[in-house]
Scaffold this active site. Structure first.
Site, PDB file in Angstrom:
ATOM      1  N   GLY A 155       5.456  20.469   5.952  1.00 54.97           N
ATOM      2  CA  GLY A 155       6.124  19.982   7.052  1.00 54.97           C
ATOM      3  C   GLY A 155       5.951  18.447   7.218  1.00 54.97           C
ATOM      4  O   GLY A 155       6.786  17.876   7.740  1.00 54.97           O
ATOM      5  N   HIS A 156       4.724  17.754   6.866  1.00 57.16           N
ATOM      6  CA  HIS A 156       4.530  16.363   7.328  1.00 57.16           C
ATOM      7  C   HIS A 156       5.614  15.938   6.247  1.00 57.16           C
ATOM      8  O   HIS A 156       6.163  14.567   6.504  1.00 57.16           O
ATOM      9  CB  HIS A 156       3.106  16.002   6.959  1.00 57.16           C
ATOM     10  N   MET A 194      -2.250  13.691  11.841  1.00 57.03           N
ATOM     11  CA  MET A 194      -3.608  13.919  11.615  1.00 57.03           C
ATOM     12  C   MET A 194      -4.268  14.297  10.374  1.00 57.03           C
ATOM     13  O   MET A 194      -5.455  14.806  10.134  1.00 57.03           O
ATOM     14  CB  MET A 194      -4.192  14.813  12.890  1.00 57.03           C
ATOM     15  N   GLY A 195      -3.536  14.123   9.410  1.00 52.96           N
ATOM     16  CA  GLY A 195      -3.915  14.528   8.183  1.00 52.96           C
ATOM     17  C   GLY A 195      -3.878  16.049   7.723  1.00 52.96           C
ATOM     18  O   GLY A 195      -3.044  16.610   8.511  1.00 52.96           O
ATOM     19  N   ALA A 196      -4.615  16.467   6.686  1.00 52.84           N
ATOM     20  CA  ALA A 196      -4.395  17.851   6.098  1.00 52.84           C
ATOM     21  C   ALA A 196      -2.757  18.045   5.810  1.00 52.84           C
ATOM     22  O   ALA A 196      -2.272  19.095   6.543  1.00 52.84           O
ATOM     23  CB  ALA A 196      -4.924  19.036   7.108  1.00 52.84           C
ATOM     24  N   LEU A 197      -2.206  17.229   5.371  1.00 55.83           N
ATOM     25  CA  LEU A 197      -0.770  17.320   5.014  1.00 55.83           C
ATOM     26  C   LEU A 197      -0.339  18.536   4.292  1.00 55.83           C
ATOM     27  O   LEU A 197      -0.944  18.966   3.391  1.00 55.83           O
ATOM     28  CB  LEU A 197      -0.256  15.981   4.424  1.00 55.83           C
ATOM     29  N   GLY A 222       7.621  16.482  14.298  1.00 52.69           N
ATOM     30  CA  GLY A 222       7.914  17.725  13.975  1.00 52.69           C
ATOM     31  C   GLY A 222       8.424  18.792  15.359  1.00 52.69           C
ATOM     32  O   GLY A 222       7.580  18.496  16.163  1.00 52.69           O
ATOM     33  N   ARG A 260      -3.557  24.296  10.269  1.00 54.43           N
ATOM     34  CA  ARG A 260      -4.495  25.326  10.785  1.00 54.43           C
ATOM     35  C   ARG A 260      -4.325  26.517   9.907  1.00 54.43           C
ATOM     36  O   ARG A 260      -5.148  27.487   9.952  1.00 54.43           O
ATOM     37  CB  ARG A 260      -4.192  25.705  12.213  1.00 54.43           C
ATOM     38  N   ASP A 294       5.876  21.051  16.971  1.00 53.08           N
ATOM     39  CA  ASP A 294       5.156  20.821  18.359  1.00 53.08           C
ATOM     40  C   ASP A 294       6.282  20.605  19.386  1.00 53.08           C
ATOM     41  O   ASP A 294       6.062  19.118  19.922  1.00 53.08           O
ATOM     42  CB  ASP A 294       4.131  19.689  17.930  1.00 53.08           C
TER      43      ASP A 294
HETATM   44  O1  PAF Z   1       0.956  16.159  15.807  1.00 50.12           O
HETATM   45  C1  PAF Z   1      -0.249  15.619  15.499  1.00 50.12           C
HETATM   46  O2  PAF Z   1      -0.550  15.701  14.700  1.00 50.12           O
HETATM   47  C2  PAF Z   1      -0.917  14.719  16.671  1.00 50.12           C
HETATM   48  O3  PAF Z   1      -0.730  15.265  17.865  1.00 50.12           O
HETATM   49  C3  PAF Z   1      -0.337  13.077  16.454  1.00 50.12           C
HETATM   50  C4  PAF Z   1       0.982  13.007  17.074  1.00 50.12           C
HETATM   51  C5  PAF Z   1      -0.323  12.583  15.113  1.00 50.12           C
HETATM   52  C6  PAF Z   1      -1.317  12.356  17.684  1.00 50.12           C
HETATM   53  O4  PAF Z   1      -2.505  12.514  17.236  1.00 50.12           O
END
Ligand code: PAF
Length: 269
Positions: free
Chosen positions: A22-23, A16-19, A136, A176, A139
């Site tokens: 971790g991403h 969902m961006g705001a990388l 990741g 966050r 979550d």
């Molecule tokens: O973990 C997230 O960033 C979101 O839940 C995902 C998997 C991109 C789905 O919108």
């Protein structure tokens, strides 16, 4: 299994961006295991049960694109609007059978959240058609939900769960965290410390004393509310009240600091 006779292996990292790093570790894992890495950035409205949370979600496309370029991501899919993802629904999106995942932990505190996550991941999988999907471990419940989704829709995509990336302090990296002051970032490390203490003191028998101590630790650090802190079966996430010394366990927590809801988890066995 890198290349197949039929073509190249596609790795997919939905975000969902705001990388943050971790991403980027998901991108690195995909690049190491596949031939072509596709990342999506889409702030999915259907997974936000709280409209205020959606409104506050950080949107940083220019920085994200810079980071993805630096990480060697091959393709970025960035839909302009929800309609691009949701307009074509033929057949219509199913209701996903997530059983107790929807009533436990995140499911209990964020009604409808996992249906929304399944909707968007299902749509994205139809568009991207990856061989491997990288998510990741931070979550953790979401990873368990996506494993069920893949099973339910009969997907051949393989789910790869990538370890949580942490700050030197132990704080799990999260989009966050950008909403926390420097002082709150220090306080927030109590989540990691409480999970570490649970792991260090775990022994067969009742687990409630460990949970009580962890809750106390969070309160003393300044967390204003703890939605849950649970010691649970590592696959079903059903709470375990008395450990038999063998059941695989995970500890999971969600708590508010300075109005920001943080989650984390740790394998205990
Ligand atoms: O973990 C997230 O960033 C979101 O839940 C995902 C998997 C991109 C789905 O919108």
């Amino acid at each position: 299994m890198r290349k197949t006779g039929e073509g190249k292996q596609i790795g997919f990292v939905p975000t969902m961006g705001a990388l943050h790093p971790g991403h980027l570790s998901l991108i690195a894992a995909s690049k190491a295991a596949t031939d072509l890495t596709i990342c999506s950035i889409f702030v999915n409205p259907t997974q936000f049960n709280d409209p205020a949370d959606l409104a506050k979600y950080p949107v940083t496309p220019a920085a994200d694109i810079r980071l993805l370029t630096g990480a060697g991501c091959d393709v970025l899919f960035m839909p302009d609007s929800p309609a691009e993802i949701y307009q074509v629904q033929d057949p219509p999106l199913p209701h996903y059978e997530l059983h107790s995942m929807e009533s436990l932990l995140e499911g209990a505190f964020r009604p409808g959240h996992f249906q929304g996550v399944c909707q968007v991941v299902h749509q994205l999988l139809k568009i991207v058609q990856p061989h491997q999907l990288f998510m990741g471990r931070k979550d953790y419940q979401q990873c368990m939900v996506i494993a069920r989704l893949l099973e339910q829709i009969g997907s051949a995509t393989r789910l790869v769960i990538v370890p949580t990336v942490r700050e030197a302090s132990g704080l799990a990296m999260s989009s966050r965290n950008t909403r926390l002051s420097p002082a709150a970032l220090t306080q927030a490390t109590a989540i990691y410390q409480s999970l570490t203490a649970i792991k260090a003191h775990l022994q067969p028998g009742p687990v409630q004393p460990l949970l009580d101590a962890a809750l106390q630790q969070l309160r003393e650090a300044g967390f204003e509310q703890t939605d849950y802190i649970s010691i649970a079966h590592a696959q079903t996430l059903e709470p375990v009240s008395h450990w038999d010394g063998q059941t695989p366990l995970v500890a999971l927590v969600a708590a508010f600091l300075s109005g920001v809801r943080l989650i984390d988890n740790m394998a205990l066995t």
